[in-house]
Scaffold this motif. Structure first.
Motif, mmCIF file in Angstrom:
data_model
loop_
_atom_site.group_PDB
_atom_site.id
_atom_site.type_symbol
_atom_site.label_atom_id
_atom_site.label_comp_id
_atom_site.label_asym_id
_atom_site.label_seq_id
_atom_site.Cartn_x
_atom_site.Cartn_y
_atom_site.Cartn_z
ATOM 1 N N CYS A 1 0.882 -1.168 0.000
ATOM 2 C CA CYS A 1 0.000 0.000 0.000
ATOM 3 C C CYS A 1 0.920 1.219 0.000
ATOM 4 C CB CYS A 1 -0.889 -0.002 1.241
ATOM 5 S SG CYS A 1 -1.930 -1.467 1.304
ATOM 6 N N TYR B 1 1.126 4.039 1.270
ATOM 7 C CA TYR B 1 1.425 4.858 2.451
ATOM 8 C C TYR B 1 2.153 4.061 3.531
ATOM 9 C CZ TYR B 1 -2.748 2.251 3.609
ATOM 10 O OH TYR B 1 -3.646 1.226 3.776
ATOM 11 N N CYS B 2 2.406 2.770 3.275
ATOM 12 C CA CYS B 2 2.796 1.879 4.375
ATOM 13 C C CYS B 2 4.242 1.410 4.268
ATOM 14 C CB CYS B 2 1.842 0.689 4.404
ATOM 15 S SG CYS B 2 2.184 -0.430 5.755
ATOM 16 N N VAL C 1 5.432 -1.156 6.146
ATOM 17 C CA VAL C 1 5.552 -2.535 6.641
ATOM 18 C C VAL C 1 6.253 -3.498 5.667
ATOM 19 C CG1 VAL C 1 4.179 -4.593 7.264
ATOM 20 C CG2 VAL C 1 3.760 -2.424 8.388
ATOM 21 N N PRO C 2 5.895 -3.496 4.353
ATOM 22 C CA PRO C 2 6.576 -4.454 3.471
ATOM 23 C C PRO C 2 8.091 -4.232 3.421
ATOM 24 C CG PRO C 2 4.624 -3.574 2.401
ATOM 25 C CD PRO C 2 4.848 -2.747 3.633
ATOM 26 N N ARG D 1 -4.719 -0.086 -3.096
ATOM 27 C CA ARG D 1 -5.471 -1.019 -2.245
ATOM 28 C C ARG D 1 -6.140 -2.135 -3.054
ATOM 29 N NH1 ARG D 1 -4.737 -1.870 2.873
ATOM 30 N NH2 ARG D 1 -6.926 -2.018 3.438
#
Ligand code: SF4
Length: 459
Positions: free
Chosen positions: A183, A185-186, A188-189, A296
């Motif tokens: 995504c 904005y993220c 985490v990956p 998304r």
């Protein structure tokens, strides 16, 4: 791919020998999400094996481990300033070991900053590498060496790390790690790496063990549990858990709307309430244009269809969501689309966030950043709407009897006040002469506000 975590790990034994006859204490400070909480439980589990006892304060600790979150820059600043506080402790006790784990420890520039700017930090260890904890501690204690482990994650999984759980009746069980969704904005990956799922048999045997030890609530954890994949998919995994004997309930988080399968919805209906009738389904935006920019890969119609199916299959299900306000280029029209979806769904709870740039993500480089005043104004409109629905949903429960799991004594009210959660994840306050912490019971709901319910024990 899996590395066996050897319980007789030579480094565990070596640290144990160094600690023999001494009273050594471990303090773990956790920022961020449930995944970090679960990781911290494993850190404590490993610490106990190495001969440490646990302490609730950094002041008398021999090892301080800070488990960090990188989701927002504000979270990073907070963790770094907390690290700064430990400098004085290190001056008083030069033998103090200070380590940094969690998502920040996966960011090379942050690790470099810690290495050069925080000389009293002994080690950093990126996520998915907790099995190396005994080794980095040994390197410090025996050889006086600092370690900075970053960029070593090869996508493998470690099984069998012991967890020292903070609750005797609620347990988190990680079923997968990482995320493939990117995504925009993220972070985490980039910090937790690609998706990897634990073998179903390990998860089932962990759940069996928990239930046998009286655990009443199991929460399956993963960045995107719906894309769990081993020899079975997520729907079959949770079905198998629901089929285990015992009086318990199983929940899960977090889900991605694109991966909610019809089969999962069917299984939730079939095994409700053993599978808790609650679903956290992050919408993020009701505007299809913004959803596309967020990467998304669903649109508002698909989202609403999933909601309809869930409500049909699981009567009484509670739904919560996440919404980001003020994503780059969000117009008034886009924002109205979000409000439209919120009105249509009537969520039980909305976790709303004002978009803030996260360096290292594509969205941070997008043109059309929305100005703060506009974001604030949209946020207050969203809160007014979502709170009104939360209040309405909770008031609908007045007069009903809810099965609840009693969690703790209530911070409000008398000695005999307790806090519990319904199967739909709502907070309930009630009084009881008997201590029911850790037990299921039934409460008649008498009063409700947007964020809590009040009731009395059903006789
Ligand atoms: S699904 Fe998206 S928001 Fe969730 S962890 Fe993955 S990239 Fe981040």
């Amino acid at each position: 791919m899996m590395n066996g975590f050897d319980m007789n790990n030579e480094y565990i034994e070596a640290v144990r020998r160094i600690n023999a006859g001494k009273s050594r204490k471990l303090f773990v400070l956790t920022f961020g999400c449930q995944q970090n909480e679960a990781d911290s439980e494993q850190v404590r589990g490993i610490g106990l094996l190495m001969g440490y006892s646990l302490t609730e304060t950094p002041d008398d600790a021999d090892i301080i481990i800070v488990n960090t979150c990188a989701i927002r820059e504000h979270a990073e600043d907070k963790a770094l300033s907390m690290l700064g506080n430990f400098k004085a402790l290190k001056r008083k006790r030069p033998e103090l070991v200070v380590g940094v784990i969690g998502c920040m420890a996966a960011e090379r520039h942050v690790v470099e900053h810690i290495k050069t700017g925080f000389h009293y930090v002994t080690f950093t260890l990126e996520p998915n590498m907790l099995h190396l904890l005994p080794e980095v501690i040994y390197r410090k204690l025996a050889l006086g060496k600092r370690s900075f482990i970053v960029g070593k994650d090869d996508g493998s999984l470690t099984e069998g790390i012991p967890a020292e759980r903070s609750s005797g009746f609620k347990a988190w069980v990680s079923i997968m790690y990482g995320c493939n969704n990117f995504c925009s904005y993220c972070i985490v990956p980039y910090t937790r790496g690609r998706e990897r799922s634990r073998p179903s048999e390990s998860i089932l045997s962990e759940c069996r063990g928990l239930v046998a030890h009286g655990v009443k609530e199991i929460t399956l954890l993963g960045q995107n549990v719906n894309s769990y994949k081993s020899d079975m998919d997520f729907a079959t995994l949770i079905e198998n858990i629901a089929l285990l004997d015992g009086d318990f309930t199983v929940r899960f988080m977090t889900s991605h709307p694109k991966d909610v399968s019809d089969r999962l919805i069917e299984v939730m209906g079939k095994y409700s309430p053993k599978i808790a009738p609650y679903f956290h389904l992050p919408l993020q935006s009701g505007s299809d244009r913004i959803l596309k920019l967020m990467h998304r890969t669903y649109n508002s119609e698909k989202f609403l269809t999933t909601v309809r199916k869930l409500r049909e299959a699981v009567p009484g299900i509670a739904l919560s969501t996440d919404v980001i306000v003020g994503f780059p280029t969000e117009t008034d029209e886009d924002f109205e689309d979000t409000l439209r979806v919120l009105r249509e769904v009537e969520f039980d709870l909305v976790y709303s966030f004002i978009y803030s740039k996260r360096e290292g993500t594509p969205a941070a480089r997008m043109d059309g950043q929305v100005d703060q005043a506009r974001k604030d104004e949209r946020m207050s409109r969203l809160l007014a709407l979502s709170d009104a629905f939360a209040d309405k949903k909770n008031k609908e429960l007045i007069g009903t009897v809810q099965r609840v799991l009693v969690e703790s004594r209530s911070k409000r009210g008398s000695e005999s006040s307790y806090t519990a959660r319904t199967l739909t994840n709502k907070l309930v306050h009630f009084t009881s002469d008997e201590c029911l912490i850790g037990e299921f019971t039934e409460v008649l709901i008498e009063k409700a506000g947007a964020f809590e319910l009040f009731g009395k024990l059903k006789k």
